[in-house]
Enzyme design. Structure first.
Site, PDB file in Angstrom:
ATOM      1  N   SER A 114      42.432  45.624  45.153  1.00 30.60           N
ATOM      2  CA  SER A 114      42.655  45.014  43.643  1.00 30.60           C
ATOM      3  C   SER A 114      41.989  46.044  42.596  1.00 30.60           C
ATOM      4  O   SER A 114      41.038  46.593  42.809  1.00 30.60           O
ATOM      5  CB  SER A 114      42.177  43.674  43.583  1.00 30.60           C
ATOM      6  OG  SER A 114      42.199  43.324  42.122  1.00 30.60           O
ATOM      7  N   TYR A 139      35.199  38.368  43.346  1.00 28.11           N
ATOM      8  CA  TYR A 139      36.472  38.727  43.957  1.00 28.11           C
ATOM      9  C   TYR A 139      36.597  40.258  43.995  1.00 28.11           C
ATOM     10  O   TYR A 139      36.962  40.510  45.081  1.00 28.11           O
ATOM     11  CB  TYR A 139      37.771  38.006  43.138  1.00 28.11           C
ATOM     12  CG  TYR A 139      39.186  38.676  43.697  1.00 28.11           C
ATOM     13  CD1 TYR A 139      39.789  39.581  42.619  1.00 28.11           C
ATOM     14  CD2 TYR A 139      39.804  38.301  44.677  1.00 28.11           C
ATOM     15  CE1 TYR A 139      40.972  40.083  42.677  1.00 28.11           C
ATOM     16  CE2 TYR A 139      40.895  38.905  44.976  1.00 28.11           C
ATOM     17  CZ  TYR A 139      41.435  39.876  44.249  1.00 28.11           C
ATOM     18  OH  TYR A 139      42.671  40.343  44.327  1.00 28.11           O
ATOM     19  N   LYS A 143      36.800  42.807  47.619  1.00 31.43           N
ATOM     20  CA  LYS A 143      37.654  43.516  47.989  1.00 31.43           C
ATOM     21  C   LYS A 143      37.192  45.073  47.876  1.00 31.43           C
ATOM     22  O   LYS A 143      37.667  45.925  48.760  1.00 31.43           O
ATOM     23  CB  LYS A 143      38.838  43.740  46.724  1.00 31.43           C
ATOM     24  CG  LYS A 143      39.511  42.378  46.691  1.00 31.43           C
ATOM     25  CD  LYS A 143      40.306  42.316  47.956  1.00 31.43           C
ATOM     26  CE  LYS A 143      41.226  41.322  48.257  1.00 31.43           C
ATOM     27  NZ  LYS A 143      41.967  41.314  49.461  1.00 31.43           N
TER      28      LYS A 143
END
Ligand code: WQD
Length: 319
Positions: A114, A139, A143
């Site tokens: 991402s 998040y 990643k």
């Protein structure tokens, strides 16, 4: 095997891989995906990547030769509220998958990463893959850790991997394939409209031409095709590469509002409200590397993203 293959993006990848002639098996725990999204004729395994036994069984039963790993949680705000859940699902999930791949001798992985790995870049230029990664939420951290994990596994026991850093994904490859999770701008605008509320622009005092944040929106079908290109790259030989996946074009939130008005024909007003914490003013990809090395570039524009998303929203309005 496509983990998360019944999810919004995963289902598009399964569809594109199948259409390109690849044999595919979809693997999904249906926590956010829908079995209806798995095309007829594609084997489907309902299980979690956290269940390494189930992963190994699926690999052996379907003669899997490589994995496209999509199964993860991707709501930034939720990750801030629930870091343990996000580390469990995204990091432990990848760990479990890699252990099952090692146990079954599978050495090829396309990994869903991402733009959130970049955090809040201090640059107005399109971001290249070597730009410093300083994620600012769990998040994005999970990643980035995934990329480190694959790199270390490759060094220790061998793994050919391609990490695709998604920028802002939107649109639908058909009315039955829309994003039913209302976590991102376009579905959030649609939800506001469906509730008779004015969509909100989070911040209008950013250092951008119209004051609203700028992002790089990519049609989900273009993103799926980038995975097909990555699978083909891994079939050609050894790899350990990271690619940004975007159009290389910045679009502001207010410009998205205008595109929604044009696509829906709804003459709504948007409200300018306070900034949302953690939003960088600008996140735009340099897509030069994927274009030159994988011969991939985006084909769909913003109006196609918004109109296809609107059609899918109307066909299956999220509950
Ligand atoms: C986009 C812009 C908001 C809603 C996401 C996730 C992750 C990653 C990248 C894959 C921001 C603004 C939003 C609204 C608004 N993709 N906004 N009003 O935050 O760029 O990041 O995409 O991993 O999915 O990290 O996406 O859609 O939440 O917001 O003004 O009602 O729209 O402030 O500037 P974001 P988003």
């Amino acid at each position: 095997m496509v983990t998360g293959g019944a999810g919004y993006i995963g289902a598009h990848i399964v569809k594109s891989l199948t259409e390109s002639g690849q044999g595919v098996v979809a693997f999904d725990d249906l926590s956010t995906g829908a079995a209806r999204k798995v095309p007829d004729g594609v084997p489907f395994v309902e299980a979690s990547v956290l269940d390494a036994v189930a992963v190994e069984k699926a690999i052996r039963a379907n003669d899997v030769t490589g994995v496209v790993h999509m199964a993860a949680k991707k709501a930034v705000g939720e990750s801030v509220e629930r870091p343990l859940y996000y580390y469990r699902e995204n990091v432990d999930g990848l760990l479990s998958l890699l252990e099952a791949m090692d146990a079954t001798g599978i050495k090829k992985m396309v990994y869903s990463s991402s733009a959130a790995t970049f955090g809040m870049p201090d640059s107005n230029d399109p971001l290249t893959e070597d730009y410093v990664c300083q994620p600012i939420n769990p998040y994005g951290e999970t990643k980035l850790i995934g990329e480190w994990l694959m790199r270390d596994v490759a060094t220790a026991i061998g793994l050919d991997w391609v990490s695709l850093r998604y920028f802002n994904v939107a649109g639908a490859g058909g009315p039955d394939l829309g994003d039913t999770g209302v976590f991102n701008l376009i579905p959030m605008v649609f939800r506001g409209l469906s509730m008779g509320k004015n969509p909100q622009v989070f911040g209008s005092d950013y250092p951008t031409p119209d004051g609203s944040c700028i992002r790089d929106y990519i049609h989900v079908t273009d993103l799926a095709d980038a995975h097909v290109a990555a699978v083909k790259r891994l079939e050609q030989g050894a790899a350990s590469e990271i690619y940004n996946v975007g159009r290389g074009q910045g679009v502001s939130v207010i410009e998205v509002m205008d595109a929604v008005r044009a696509a829906t024909g709804l003459g709504f007003t948007h409200d300018l409200v306070e900034r949302r914490a953690g939003d960088p003013a600008r996140l735009v990809a340099s897509a030069d590397k994927i274009r030159s090395e994988l011969d991939w570039s985006a084909k769909h524009d913003l109006s196609e993203m918004v109109s296809s998303a609107w059609e899918a929203w109307q066909a299956h309005p999220p509950t």
